[in-house]
Design a protein around this motif. Structure first.
Motif, mmCIF file in Angstrom:
data_model
loop_
_atom_site.group_PDB
_atom_site.id
_atom_site.type_symbol
_atom_site.label_atom_id
_atom_site.label_comp_id
_atom_site.label_asym_id
_atom_site.label_seq_id
_atom_site.Cartn_x
_atom_site.Cartn_y
_atom_site.Cartn_z
ATOM 1 N N ASP A 1 0.833 -1.200 0.000
ATOM 2 C CA ASP A 1 0.000 0.000 0.000
ATOM 3 C C ASP A 1 0.872 1.255 0.000
ATOM 4 O OD1 ASP A 1 -1.342 2.196 1.872
ATOM 5 O OD2 ASP A 1 -2.939 1.050 0.879
ATOM 6 N N PRO A 2 0.559 2.256 -0.834
ATOM 7 C CA PRO A 2 1.379 3.473 -0.888
ATOM 8 C C PRO A 2 1.461 4.202 0.447
ATOM 9 C CG PRO A 2 -0.424 3.587 -2.483
ATOM 10 C CD PRO A 2 -0.523 2.269 -1.790
ATOM 11 N N GLY A 3 0.459 4.032 1.300
ATOM 12 C CA GLY A 3 0.491 4.664 2.607
ATOM 13 C C GLY A 3 1.591 4.117 3.504
ATOM 14 N N VAL B 1 11.513 10.216 -0.755
ATOM 15 C CA VAL B 1 12.738 10.987 -0.546
ATOM 16 C C VAL B 1 12.766 12.033 -1.652
ATOM 17 C CG1 VAL B 1 15.250 10.929 -0.352
ATOM 18 C CG2 VAL B 1 13.893 8.981 0.443
ATOM 19 N N ASP B 2 12.581 13.284 -1.279
ATOM 20 C CA ASP B 2 12.462 14.399 -2.220
ATOM 21 C C ASP B 2 13.787 15.157 -2.308
ATOM 22 O OD1 ASP B 2 11.870 16.740 -3.604
ATOM 23 O OD2 ASP B 2 9.965 17.051 -2.577
ATOM 24 N N PHE B 3 14.339 15.209 -3.511
ATOM 25 C CA PHE B 3 15.611 15.882 -3.752
ATOM 26 C C PHE B 3 15.406 17.288 -4.323
ATOM 27 C CE2 PHE B 3 16.629 11.433 -3.622
ATOM 28 C CZ PHE B 3 17.841 11.388 -2.953
ATOM 29 N N GLY B 4 14.283 17.911 -4.014
ATOM 30 C CA GLY B 4 13.957 19.225 -4.555
ATOM 31 C C GLY B 4 14.665 20.385 -3.880
ATOM 32 N N ALA C 1 18.889 19.699 0.810
ATOM 33 C CA ALA C 1 19.120 18.359 1.357
ATOM 34 C C ALA C 1 17.883 17.509 1.086
ATOM 35 C CB ALA C 1 19.385 18.450 2.856
ATOM 36 N N PRO C 2 18.045 16.210 0.911
ATOM 37 C CA PRO C 2 16.883 15.345 0.703
ATOM 38 C C PRO C 2 15.939 15.407 1.903
ATOM 39 C CG PRO C 2 18.916 14.161 0.217
ATOM 40 C CD PRO C 2 19.315 15.465 0.856
ATOM 41 N N VAL C 3 14.635 15.445 1.606
ATOM 42 C CA VAL C 3 13.604 15.479 2.644
ATOM 43 C C VAL C 3 12.800 14.189 2.536
ATOM 44 C CG1 VAL C 3 11.536 16.660 3.482
ATOM 45 C CG2 VAL C 3 13.465 17.988 2.581
ATOM 46 N N VAL C 4 12.638 13.501 3.658
ATOM 47 C CA VAL C 4 11.902 12.241 3.703
ATOM 48 C C VAL C 4 10.536 12.489 4.314
ATOM 49 C CG1 VAL C 4 11.874 9.886 4.591
ATOM 50 C CG2 VAL C 4 14.055 10.950 3.954
ATOM 51 N N THR C 5 9.490 12.076 3.595
ATOM 52 C CA THR C 5 8.125 12.191 4.111
ATOM 53 C C THR C 5 7.437 10.842 3.992
ATOM 54 O OG1 THR C 5 7.301 12.934 1.964
ATOM 55 C CG2 THR C 5 7.882 14.636 3.542
ATOM 56 N N TYR D 1 1.673 9.513 -1.555
ATOM 57 C CA TYR D 1 2.495 10.411 -2.344
ATOM 58 C C TYR D 1 1.829 11.730 -2.720
ATOM 59 C CZ TYR D 1 5.173 6.171 -2.712
ATOM 60 O OH TYR D 1 5.873 5.044 -2.423
ATOM 61 N N GLY D 2 1.119 12.338 -1.833
ATOM 62 C CA GLY D 2 0.583 13.679 -2.044
ATOM 63 C C GLY D 2 -0.312 13.802 -3.244
ATOM 64 N N GLU D 3 0.093 14.621 -4.203
ATOM 65 C CA GLU D 3 -0.760 14.965 -5.336
ATOM 66 C C GLU D 3 -0.686 13.979 -6.496
ATOM 67 O OE1 GLU D 3 -0.195 19.021 -6.514
ATOM 68 O OE2 GLU D 3 0.041 19.660 -4.449
ATOM 69 N N THR D 4 -0.014 12.864 -6.322
ATOM 70 C CA THR D 4 0.094 11.884 -7.394
ATOM 71 C C THR D 4 -1.278 11.347 -7.751
ATOM 72 O OG1 THR D 4 2.283 11.280 -6.628
ATOM 73 C CG2 THR D 4 1.172 9.709 -8.042
#
Length: 128
Positions: A50-52, A57-60, A63-67, A71-74
């Motif tokens: 399950d995606p939940g 890991v966002d490289f935007g 530094a990488p941010v882990v949430t 997946y939000g707006e996907t």
């Protein structure tokens, strides 16, 4: 022969529809896997959790941010894959057309690049 991934892409709605007829879907998928095994084209097949339960890991930023997932707006999520070893892309597409899937879902067909096809010196041959 080349390897191709048949990537199962769905939405919350298609996942709910699949869960509504889970026993029937699992039986159809099992028959499909048996067909691919008999044809000796199946390399691997896996479903994803399950995606939940995942993380992103966002490289935007700096530094990488882990949430935590989902997946939000996907709008579409990968649900799993079949990896096939077939002669042509068209053969992979023909197998993809036979995947037991609910209305509204999609199967993405992607060739797996060989190690010796990696771009050299930052150049790409356009195949990946």
């Amino acid at each position: 022969m080349s390897k191709y991934l048949l990537i199962m892409r769905g939405t919350d709605e298609t996942n709910a529809a699949m869960m509504a007829d889970l026993d029937q879907m699992m039986a159809a998928t099992h028959r499909f896997i048996e067909e691919m095994m008999k044809a000796e084209v199946l390399v691997a097949a896996e479903g994803l959790d399950d995606p939940g339960q995942g993380v992103v890991v966002d490289f935007g930023g700096e530094a990488p941010v882990v949430t935590d997932g989902p997946y939000g707006e996907t709008r579409e999520l990968f649900g799993g894959y079949f990896m096939l070893d077939v002669a042509t892309k068209q053969e992979a597409v023909e197998w993809a057309r036979r995947v037991p899937a609910v209305r509204g879902s999609k199967i993405e067909v992607r060739r797996v690049a060989e190690a010796d096809e990696a771009p050299q010196g930052g150049e790409s041959d356009g195949r990946t």
